[in-house]
Structure formats: structure tokens, C-alpha cells
Design a protein around this motif. Structure first.
Motif, PDB file in Angstrom:
ATOM      1  N   GLU A 162       0.938  -1.092  -0.056  1.00  0.00           N
ATOM      2  CA  GLU A 162       0.045  -0.048   0.045  1.00  0.00           C
ATOM      3  C   GLU A 162       0.986   1.341   0.004  1.00  0.00           C
ATOM      4  O   GLU A 162       0.659   2.230  -0.958  1.00  0.00           O
TER       5      GLU A 162
ATOM      6  N   ASP B   5       0.763   3.950  -3.069  1.00  0.00           N
ATOM      7  CA  ASP B   5       0.380   5.308  -2.649  1.00  0.00           C
ATOM      8  C   ASP B   5       1.378   6.322  -3.063  1.00  0.00           C
ATOM      9  O   ASP B   5       1.254   7.604  -3.709  1.00  0.00           O
TER      10      ASP B   5
ATOM     11  N   ASP C 248       1.745   9.575  -5.714  1.00  0.00           N
ATOM     12  CA  ASP C 248       2.000  10.860  -5.231  1.00  0.00           C
ATOM     13  C   ASP C 248       3.542  11.349  -5.949  1.00  0.00           C
ATOM     14  O   ASP C 248       3.208  12.377  -6.418  1.00  0.00           O
TER      15      ASP C 248
END
Length: 552
Positions: free
Chosen positions: A68, A72, A76
């Protein structure tokens, strides 16, 4: 479940010495009490079951958390402006992300698998020992405080050194990335031995920074071992005196020896975890800084999307300078009407590419404004602006995937028939079909399995497929032979119809059909007009034509 299992494991670790002490007392009385022995065996069996549950759950949780955080962070970081990537460097971002994810994975895994049990066991152990016997309990308290003082002292003395180690790691990985990405240049200039020697120098500097840190942790291990030995000796001496005065039983001494053994083992685990976390903190410092920058950018870029546009582009007195003070653009103003072709010409460093980057919000101007269909692009999201722009660059930017996947970047859910039509429009379908794998061929790193012209045609097909109202061509035919260039030019003329097209060109013969020619020099528009008008004006454009051998 995992927390409950850790609590039960910790309780078992604390109760085991107590039960063992009761067994010793029973043996010393020559009794036949089976209850403590049976309970002890039961705890051992239950602890084994819960350890398996904890290990299984911890492994799954750590792997899930790593996946995760990787996904993520990737989202970004990739969403950050290109200027941010250029400033940070691809190798630095990649290395920071990978090392941080691995460090977090190891911390999560070890903490949930064993260190959570350790912390709970220590919390339970001290009050249990103090309630059993105060003098011997205080020995354990002193042991815990000694470990804590040693760990804190070492961390304070190695903080700067560990930060230096991470900087050297970045230097090593940057060198590796830079050289491997340019391996053909190293071979051409016979630089392999030289670059290896430079790498060895970086590695030596890394080790010079790392060894003092390791020395301090070795000192900590020695001091901890001395403290453990002194504590165990103190328990035996004090315990012997208490047994002789009939204040405690031999079983109680055995219990405290077990407490000490558990505590020493658990404190060693805490020291290892602290060392691991301390080392990881330097790796995570840069990672957290990148995440903070990405979060700030994400929060700042929660702007509305621009509606589908016709393609009217207006620059109003736009100025921009780079971080080093170099001027990019200075008071640039012009209007491109929907469907017009605007050619941007000028010498290298004139500001042509900077102008296009500002149009896509790779950078934001320091002064002036850029409008698309009357909307200031600084008030809408970058993603929605780029949905309206298709671009073909000199650097084609092919990914190490299939030809179809590279073309499909223009439109994610395009069918194979649509991909073929786009490739045919870019004069690429013929050479693709000749390949054994066809559209499933993997193009290699940066398209290394294709020629320059083939890469360029795939990039053009990608832009065709996107079919955006604004088209940018940055030397889009520069890598093509004369015959293929003629085919592609017809295709470019076709797709440019009813689209606002910006053409950055060094070969001035390619801009004859432009509706507007912008002549740039040192970040300014020094001339603007049609091709014929500027050619007859005896100005900058006329002199460029003469230098190109097009006009006398």
C-alpha cells in the motif's frame, strides 16, 4: 487477533519462570505436585500455537502495508511536476522509495512478529517481579534503566554519522543509475575502469562513515552484556542470602533467574529493534520529506477540471525564470486561434521548449497568465489541462512494454483496431506488422529494440490516438528519413486539421504552412507573423532562413 495473541504470548513469557520456580520448590520438597508441571507444558503448547498465528498474521500485515505504501507513494511522486523530478533526480527518488519501503516492511514485520510481545512482556514483568520480591525486582529495574541509558547514549553519538551514511548511499546509487543509464557512452569512451574506480571511492567514503557507527553499536553490545552479567550475579548473590535467611525459597531464586533471562533476552531484542529503527530513521527522513512535498502539491492542486476546449490559447505578458536565475521567458504575448498552426522557431536556448512546458503547467509563470478558451490555466488542475494536449517530443519516451501498450498511452481503453488506425496514420503499421510479435512486441528500455524513426512514429501514433484539441510537435519528424517524413507529414497535416497545433522546429522548411510563426530569442518573441511576411521582412526570421540555405 494479532494483538490478543501477542498479549497471551507475553503473559506466557512472564508466567513461565514462575511456574518453573514452583516446579523446583516441589522437587526440593520431594513432593509430587503435577499441577505446575502440567500448567507449564500447557503454556508451552499454547504459546507455540499463538506464535504461529502471530507470525502468519504479521507476515501478511507487513506485506500488505508495504504494497500500500509503495502504491500510494508511487502515485504521489509520479504526479509531481516534471520540474520536481528534474530537481530531485530519478535515481534519488527511486532509491529513496525502495529503501524506505523495505525499511518500513522490516520494522512492521519485526514489531508485529516479536517486538510487540517483547514490550508487553517487559510491562508485565517488572510489576510481577516487584510484587514477588522487592530487592530482586529492583535489580531488574536497574538492568532495564542501564540498557535504556546505553541505547540513548549510543544514538546521540551516532545520529550525525548515520545521516552521513545515508548521504553516501544516495551518492553510490546515483552513480550506479547514471552510469548504467549511459552504458553505451561508457563503452564508446572506454570509461568502464574509470567509472568503477570512482564508484570504489564512493563506497570507501560510505564505509568510512559507516564503521564508526558500527563501532558504537558494538560498544553498546559489550556494555549491555556486562550489565546483564552483573545483574544475573547480583540476583544469585542476593537470592542466596535471602534463601539462607529463609525469606524466600530456592524456587523463588530460580524464578528470578528466569525473570532475568527473559528480561535480558527481551532487552536485547529491544536494543536490536532500536538499532534497526534508528538506522531506518535516516532512510525515512528523506522519504517523509518527499511525501510531505507530494502531499502539499496534492492539496494545492485540488483545483476544478477545465471543461473540454476548442483550443484558443492566449499568452498574456508571460515571464518565467528558472531557480538558478536563468531567464526562460520575458513578457511573451500571443494568441493562437482554434485550428491554427503556430510554429515556434529560434536558436537553441531561445525559450521554445519552456513556452510549451508552461502551456502544460510543467512550470507556472512568475508573471502574466496563460488562458485556454479564456480560462486561466492556473485555476484548473494540471491533469485536466494535459487531457486537452497531445504531444510528440524529440525524446519519444517509450516504456519497456509492448508497442500496443505504448500507443495506448494516448487512450487507455482504445481497441486494437483503433490502435492500428493510429499506427497507420503515423506510417507505423507497416513496420509493426512485419515484426513476428506484431503489436505485442516489447520495445525494450526507452524503445532500444526499435530504430529512431520507428520510435518517433510510435510516439506520433500515440498522439494521434489521444486526439486532443491541442497538439504539440517538438521536432516530430526529426528522426525520419525523407520518404517516411513525407508520409508522416501528410498524416500530421491531417490530424492537425481543426486542432490548435504548436510546432517547434529547427528545420525551417517544415513550417511553411504555419498560420503564425513566432521567432524567439533569449526568451522573447522578437518577430511574429506568417511565413511569407516574415521572410520578406529582412529581420531575424529572414536571417535564419538564409543561414538554413532556404532563402538568399
Amino acid at each position: 487477533m494479532i494483538i490478543v495473541a501477542n498479549i497471551l504470548l507475553a503473559m506466557g513469557a512472564v508466567l513461565e519462570p514462575v511456574l518453573f520456580g514452583h516446579i523446583i520448590d516441589a522437587i526440593s520438597r520431594r513432593g509430587h505436585e503435577l499441577t505446575p508441571l502440567i500448567t507449564w507444558i500447557g503454556f508451552a503448547v499454547v504459546s507455540t500455537v499463538f506464535y504461529v498465528l502471530v507470525a502468519r498474521s504479521a507476515d501478511r500485515l507487513a506485506h500488505k502495508c508495504r504494497a500500500e505504501i509503495l502504491a500510494d507513494s508511487f502515485q504521489d511522486f509520479v504526479a509531481m511536476p516534471v520540474v520536481w523530478h528534474n530537481k530531485r533526480g530519478a535515481s534519488n527518488i527511486f532509491q529513496t522509495l525502495v529503501r524506505a519501503c523495505e525499511s518500513l516492511f522490516n520494522i512492521w514485520l519485526e514489531f508485529m512478529r516479536s517486538h510487540l510481545t517483547t514490550f508487553i512482556a517487559l510491562i508485565l514483568l517488572i510489576p510481577t517481579a516487584m510484587s514477588t520480591n522487592l530487592p530482586l525486582g529492583l535489580v531488574l529495574v536497574a538492568l532495564g534503566l542501564t540498557y535504556w541509558w546505553i541505547g540513548r547514549m549510543v544514538m546521540e553519538r551516532t545520529k550525525d554519522g548515520q545521516s552521513a551514511v545515508e548521504k553516501h548511499y544516495h551518492q553510490v546509487f546515483s552513480h550506479l543509475s547514471d552510469t548504467i543509464n549511459n552504458v553505451s557512452v561508457l563503452h564508446s569512451f572506454n570509461r568502464i575502469q574509470v567509472e568503477t574506480r570512482i564508484l570504489r571511492g564512493y563506497i570507501e567514503a560510505l564505509l568510512d562513515a559507516q564503521f564508526p557507527v558500527l563501532d558504537w553499536w558494538a560498544v553498546a553490545a559489550v556494555l549491555n552484556r556486562m550489565a546483564a552479567t552483573i545483574s544475573m550475579t547480583a540476583i544469585l548473590l542476593i537470592g542466596t542470602g535471602l534463601v539462607e535467611s529463609n525469606e524466600i525459597s530456592v524456587g523463588n531464586v530460580v524464578t528470578f533467574v528466569g525473570f532475568a533471562a527473559v528480561m535480558i533476552g527481551r532487552l536485547d531484542q529491544v536494543r536490536t529493534f532500536a538499532e534497526q529503527t534508528f538506522e531506518a530513521s535516516s532512510k525515512l527522513e528523506e522519504f517523509l520529506k518527499l511525501r510531505a512535498e507530494a502531499k502539499a502539491m496534492r492539496d494545492a492542486d485540488r483545483a476544478p477540471s477545465i471543461a473540454p476546449v476548442r483550443g484558443r490559447v492566449e499568452f498574456r505578458s508571460v515571464s518565467f525564470s528558472f531557480d538558478d536565475g536563468t531567464r526562460g521567458l520575458h513578457k511573451v504575448s500571443f494568441v493562437a486561434e482554434p485550428g491554427q498552426t503556430v510554429a515556434i522557431v529560434g536558436p537553441t536556448g531561445a525559450g521554445k521548449t519552456t513556452l510549451i512546458n508552461l502551456l502544460q503547467r510543467v512550470y507556472d509563470p512568475q508573471a502574466g497568465s496563460i488562458l485556454i478558451d479564456g480560462v486561466d490555466i492556473s485555476t484548473v488542475s494540471r491533469a485536466s489541462i494535459r487531457d486537452q494536449v497531445a504531444i510528440v517530443l524529440q525524446e519519444t519516451g517509450l516504456l519497456n512494454r509492448s508497442i500496443a501498450s505504448n500507443i495506448r498511452l494516448g487512450r487507455e481503453h482504445a481497441s486494437l483496431d483503433e490502435i492500428r488506425r493510429a499506427a497507420a496514420a503515423a506510417a507505423a503499421d507497416e513496420f509493426i506488422s512485419r515484426r513476428p510479435e506484431g503489436y505485442d512486441m516489447i520495445v525494450g528500455d526507452k524503445g532500444s529494440r526499435l530504430s529512431g524513426g520507428e520510435r518517433q512514429r510510435i510516439a506520433i501514433a500515440r498522439a494521434f490516438l489521444k486526439s486532443a484539441p491541442i497538439l504539440v510537435l517538438d521536432e516530430a519528424t526529426s528522426a525520419l528519413d525523407v520518404e517516411t517524413e513525407a508520409l508522416v507529414k501528410d498524416a500530421l497535416d491531417y490530424i492537425a486539421r481543426d486542432r490548435t497545433t504548436f510546432v517547434i522546429a529547427h528545420r525551417l522548411s517544415t513550417v511553411r504552412g504555419a498560420d503564425l510563426v513566432l521567432v524567439m530569442n533569449e526568451g522573447e518573441i522578437v518577430e511574429a507573423g506568417s511565413y511569407q511576411t516574415l521572410m520578406r521582412a529582412s529581420g531575424h526570421f529572414s536571417r535564419l532562413l538564409e543561414a538554413s540555405g532556404i532563402a538568399a
